[in-house]
Design an enzyme around this catalytic site. Structure first.
Site, PDB file in Angstrom:
ATOM      1  N   VAL A 169       0.868  -1.174   0.000  1.00 42.33           N
ATOM      2  CA  VAL A 169       0.000   0.000   0.000  1.00 42.33           C
ATOM      3  C   VAL A 169       0.902   1.221   0.000  1.00 42.33           C
ATOM      4  O   VAL A 169       1.950   1.212   0.660  1.00 42.33           O
ATOM      5  CB  VAL A 169      -0.915   0.014   1.249  1.00 42.33           C
ATOM      6  CG1 VAL A 169      -1.751   1.292   1.298  1.00 42.33           C
ATOM      7  CG2 VAL A 169      -1.828  -1.210   1.261  1.00 42.33           C
ATOM      8  N   CYS A 170       0.520   2.239  -0.756  1.00 40.45           N
ATOM      9  CA  CYS A 170       1.232   3.523  -0.705  1.00 40.45           C
ATOM     10  C   CYS A 170       2.697   3.328  -1.131  1.00 40.45           C
ATOM     11  O   CYS A 170       2.970   2.534  -2.033  1.00 40.45           O
ATOM     12  CB  CYS A 170       1.082   4.080   0.721  1.00 40.45           C
ATOM     13  SG  CYS A 170       1.382   5.843   0.945  1.00 40.45           S
ATOM     14  N   THR A 171       3.631   3.983  -0.490  1.00 33.85           N
ATOM     15  CA  THR A 171       5.026   3.854  -0.879  1.00 33.85           C
ATOM     16  C   THR A 171       5.652   2.516  -0.456  1.00 33.85           C
ATOM     17  O   THR A 171       6.846   2.291  -0.668  1.00 33.85           O
ATOM     18  CB  THR A 171       5.874   5.011  -0.307  1.00 33.85           C
ATOM     19  OG1 THR A 171       5.622   5.121   1.100  1.00 33.85           O
ATOM     20  CG2 THR A 171       5.506   6.327  -0.972  1.00 33.85           C
TER      21      THR A 171
END
Lengths: 230, 230
Positions: B103-105
């Site tokens: 998820v995300c970075t």
């Protein structure tokens, strides 16, 4: 944009639905010039419903006031309502807080602390009908604002709730910036996130699962409310 | 509905954006017949970006395999990428996991572990352009599925990601039931959750804030990648 200092206090209790708290905590941690505390009876790790524990940052004795009080929900709410130290602290902080708030079944805890008498309030859809027990008027909306009571619907509603609260406290421009930073452009994979959308069969299946997990939970809550004079 | 046992392992590291993990963990904790672990170097509490700490449930040494590996993101990703023990564990678990996810970075961490070479992947919108550094092809979607790599966009995309993964793993009926239980019927207060919706001025303001909070972060990541042979 005002940057007055803010104190945010979340109640933390065993078997909390952790996203009820971690969702809004993510949003509110970006209010700027704010101190965010997770408050519990002791500093011992608190087991959540998701198989892991979160550490409180302060005890009931440490926190004697807050600008924002927020109470999450979950299957642990009954035990929280049954606990005098918890309800006393919620009532005490809620009496003077600028914003008295909750997510999910956290509104039942606010109610048990006497903080929702005569107020409109939100709750998880499956427990919303219990709010009148505490003198509150249930509203089937994702975020319900009545004077300084801001109460969210079930679990994921905590993100919508916290962004609305951010706008109330820090202004719309600040809230929009947080919404962008958290990339809140939701895309639910199914059209099933509310009882109306999910349909009768899905709601009945949910109720059957809850009846297995927490048999008699409405009656238990009624008994707890009676013990607290409601 | 299959109920084969599943092992879910989240990487937990200091300064994680906690909602990157707590959002999908809430969803995936309801897969049924699943063990969910938050895995870190030691069992010491891990400070998140939101002012509180979460307890790991297992160490790198404890967890030698998982059906689902999930790596969240946040400002702590650089330190995670710089840490050999972290990247070695991610590479080892990812090599055999049925689903390799982020998820995300967190996708940058998967990338640094060599797990995204030749794969399409998602990322937080503001860091998506760094994915090619690790041989991945950035895709501007909320959930990106390429073979067994399932990668989400920024922060709140973790909820959409985990519901999609739930459908892949346990079927659509199960995923719909979780969506209803978590009342996932989102209502963002502002139309500002993506760079396209927020507009150029909001994106520039975001970039200025990040430049203050994490000056030179793209260059730092390039240096870290070079050190790992990319």
């Amino acid at each position: 944009m005002t940057t007055e200092p803010l104190r945010i206090a979340f109640l933390l209790f065993p078997e909390v639905t952790q996203l009820d708290m971690t969702g809004p905590a993510q949003v509110l941690s970006r209010l700027g010039n704010a101190r965010l505390d997770l408050v519990a009876a002791t500093l011992e790790p608190v087991p959540t419903d998701a198989g892991f524990s979160i550490l409180p940052t302060a005890t009931f004795a440490d926190v004697s006031g807050a600008d924002i009080l927020c109470v999450p929900g979950g299957f642990g709410t009954h035990r929280a309502i049954a606990d005098d130290a918890t309800i006393d602290w919620v009532a005490r902080i809620g009496a003077d807080a600028r914003w008295v708030t909750s997510v999910c079944t956290g509104s039942l805890v606010l109610g048990a602390a006497g903080l929702l008498r005569g107020y409109k309030a939100g709750c998880h859809w499956a427990q919303r009908h219990m709010l009148p027990l505490f003198g509150a008027e249930p509203v089937a909306e994702r975020v319900v604002i009545d004077r300084n009571r801001v109460t969210g619907g079930g679990v994921t509603a905590g993100i919508d709730f916290a962004l609305r609260l951010t706008a109330l406290v820090r202004g719309e421009a600040h809230a929009r910036a947080v919404e962008l930073a958290l990339e809140y452009d939701p895309l639910p994979p199914f059209d099933a996130g509310s009882p109306e959308r999910a349909g009768v069969a899905a709601v009945e299946a949910y109720e059957r699962r809850v009846a297995q997990l927490a048999p008699g939970r409405d009656d238990q809550l009624r008994a707890l409310a009676a013990r607290r004079g409601f």
